[in-house]
Design a protein around this motif. Structure first.
Motif, PDB file in Angstrom:
ATOM      1  N   ALA A 135       0.731  -1.085  -0.146  1.00 53.87           N
ATOM      2  CA  ALA A 135       0.088  -0.093   0.210  1.00 53.87           C
ATOM      3  C   ALA A 135       1.081   1.275  -0.051  1.00 53.87           C
ATOM      4  O   ALA A 135       0.529   2.140  -0.791  1.00 53.87           O
ATOM      5  CB  ALA A 135      -1.074  -0.072   1.197  1.00 53.87           C
ATOM      6  N   ARG A 195       2.233   2.560  -3.123  1.00 53.41           N
ATOM      7  CA  ARG A 195       1.329   3.115  -4.295  1.00 53.41           C
ATOM      8  C   ARG A 195       1.680   4.429  -4.624  1.00 53.41           C
ATOM      9  O   ARG A 195       1.276   4.960  -5.577  1.00 53.41           O
ATOM     10  CB  ARG A 195      -0.087   2.779  -3.841  1.00 53.41           C
ATOM     11  CG  ARG A 195      -0.440   1.446  -4.225  1.00 53.41           C
ATOM     12  CD  ARG A 195      -0.378   0.963  -5.391  1.00 53.41           C
ATOM     13  NE  ARG A 195      -1.109  -0.439  -5.632  1.00 53.41           N
ATOM     14  CZ  ARG A 195      -2.053  -0.422  -6.057  1.00 53.41           C
ATOM     15  NH1 ARG A 195      -2.744   0.516  -6.912  1.00 53.41           N
ATOM     16  NH2 ARG A 195      -2.818  -1.706  -6.225  1.00 53.41           N
ATOM     17  N   ILE A 210      -3.891   7.545  -5.739  1.00 53.82           N
ATOM     18  CA  ILE A 210      -4.572   7.091  -4.597  1.00 53.82           C
ATOM     19  C   ILE A 210      -4.028   8.141  -3.503  1.00 53.82           C
ATOM     20  O   ILE A 210      -3.197   8.862  -3.592  1.00 53.82           O
ATOM     21  CB  ILE A 210      -4.146   5.778  -4.120  1.00 53.82           C
ATOM     22  CG1 ILE A 210      -2.951   5.718  -3.338  1.00 53.82           C
ATOM     23  CG2 ILE A 210      -4.318   4.663  -5.220  1.00 53.82           C
ATOM     24  CD1 ILE A 210      -2.696   4.483  -2.338  1.00 53.82           C
ATOM     25  N   LEU A 237      -5.470   4.178   2.300  1.00 51.14           N
ATOM     26  CA  LEU A 237      -4.892   3.372   3.093  1.00 51.14           C
ATOM     27  C   LEU A 237      -5.685   3.216   4.653  1.00 51.14           C
ATOM     28  O   LEU A 237      -5.687   2.162   5.162  1.00 51.14           O
ATOM     29  CB  LEU A 237      -3.371   3.979   3.830  1.00 51.14           C
ATOM     30  CG  LEU A 237      -2.466   3.623   2.605  1.00 51.14           C
ATOM     31  CD1 LEU A 237      -2.519   4.321   1.440  1.00 51.14           C
ATOM     32  CD2 LEU A 237      -0.987   3.882   3.217  1.00 51.14           C
ATOM     33  N   MET A 281      -7.828  -0.626  -2.268  1.00 52.39           N
ATOM     34  CA  MET A 281      -6.525  -0.548  -3.428  1.00 52.39           C
ATOM     35  C   MET A 281      -7.370  -0.729  -4.699  1.00 52.39           C
ATOM     36  O   MET A 281      -7.927  -1.766  -5.036  1.00 52.39           O
ATOM     37  CB  MET A 281      -5.404  -1.485  -3.053  1.00 52.39           C
ATOM     38  CG  MET A 281      -4.452  -0.919  -1.900  1.00 52.39           C
ATOM     39  SD  MET A 281      -3.781   0.750  -2.211  1.00 52.39           S
ATOM     40  CE  MET A 281      -3.784   1.283  -0.553  1.00 52.39           C
TER      41      MET A 281
END
Length: 341
Positions: A214, A217, A244, A249, A254
């Motif tokens: 994550a 990203r 994102i 998060l 995602m």
């Protein structure tokens, strides 16, 4: 005391990086039940002098038992007491973008910018990302916690969207109980508001030791060993992926498909956006921006045959749209969609 020459070197993105070990981070350190005590310790020494980082580290960590608690206290203290200097941020951003194709001039700018960052950090507790990462690292090391500065590409709505990218950000890797984690005190401490031309202090847990997949990203290190993942995206995959936000998060969602920021669609034909989440998701809000027109629609979310969550949308008109996907009131993903006949 902060070492002047070292901080000058750290300000340049081209600094030498330590090699990460092959140990990958675990995913749930935020579940530690003892963070209340660590956060309480972090609140005890507001604006403590940065000339005595060893003393500060001891004050923050001695009452705590585990390295995770100790690092949490250090991290929260930095986020609570160091501010992102908006004028330095914008000046450095513009200069690096202007000089990104001229390494000699860019190196000269980084060299001249370092002393100013150093003085501002010491006198006003204000800095840019490298200053945050430096203080986190030094406080951690004084507590005998291995910690490194990681330099690379930070991706936001204003930078590193497509193109060749530009190294513009610094964060930390920390070893806790034999495992490496990633964190970003700059982005946890608050947000830059370009409209208001200022930094807004607003702590977020999003970038405190999240899953590396994550974190990666919107963070891409110059040394890809610091991705801390088995599978490593290329820089171009990173730069061209959906955008994102930190709230993604928080919600642990995602995007999966489309896997790129720029999407082509046909007028009147449905397009499906798929994402993964460990929680049940029933609805998502879509916000569409086309020129000066902004519209929102609430859509049902369903389980796709791939096992992912999915939401469909039919674009009734041709044109280019910015499509934001929201969970509740939080923006989580953004795409641009070019709709043709």
């Amino acid at each position: 005391m902060i070492r002047f020459n070292e901080l000058r070197l750290l300000v340049t993105i081209a600094m030498l990086l330590c090699i990460a070990t092959g140990i990958y981070a675990q995913h749930d350190p935020q579940a530690d039940p003892h963070f209340a005590k660590a956060d309480s310790m972090a609140s005890l020494y507001p604006k403590h002098s940065l000339n005595d980082l060893k003393g500060l580290s001891g004050k923050l960590t001695r009452p705590l038992s585990s390295d995770t608690e100790k690092f949490r206290a250090i991290y929260r203290w930095v986020c609570n007491n160091i501010e992102n200097d908006y004028s330095f941020y914008t000046k450095n951003k513009k200069k690096r973008e202007k000089l990104k194709h001229n390494k000699e001039e860019l190196d000269a700018w980084n060299e001249s910018f370092g002393p100013r960052v150093f003085r501002k950090l010491l006198s006003d507790h204000k800095t840019v990302c490298t200053g945050y990462a430096y203080v986190v690292r030094e406080l951690a090391r004084h507590a005998d916690i291995p910690c490194e500065i990681v330099n690379g590409y930070g991706r936001t709505a204003h930078t590193n969207i497509g193109g060749d990218g530009i190294p513009n950000h610094s964060w930390n890797a920390v070893e806790l109980d034999g495992l490496w984690y990633l964190c970003d005190a700059t982005w946890s401490s608050g947000i830059i508001d370009p409209g208001e031309h200022k930094f807004i202090k607003q702590y977020s847990n999003s970038y405190f030791l999240p899953a590396p997949s994550a974190f990666g990203r919107n963070h891409y290190p110059l040394d890809t060993a610091w991705l801390l993942t088995e599978q490593k995206a290329t820089l171009q995959e990173f730069l061209n992926a959906p955008l994102i936000y930190r709230e993604a998060l928080d919600h642990q969602v995602m995007p999966v498909y489309p896997d790129h920021f720029n999407v082509d669609a046909k007028k009147g034909q449905p397009i499906t956006f798929r994402f993964k989440s460990p929680y049940v998701v029933k609805k998502a809000q879509l916000q569409l921006v086309r020129g000066s027109r902004v519209s929102t629609t609430m859509r049902e979310v369903y389980h796709h045959d791939t096992g992912l969550y999915a939401v469909d949308y039919v674009f009734p008109y041709k044109g280019t749209y910015v499509l934001h996907i929201l969970m509740g009131r939080d923006y989580v993903f953004t795409y641009t969609v070019k709709v043709t006949k």
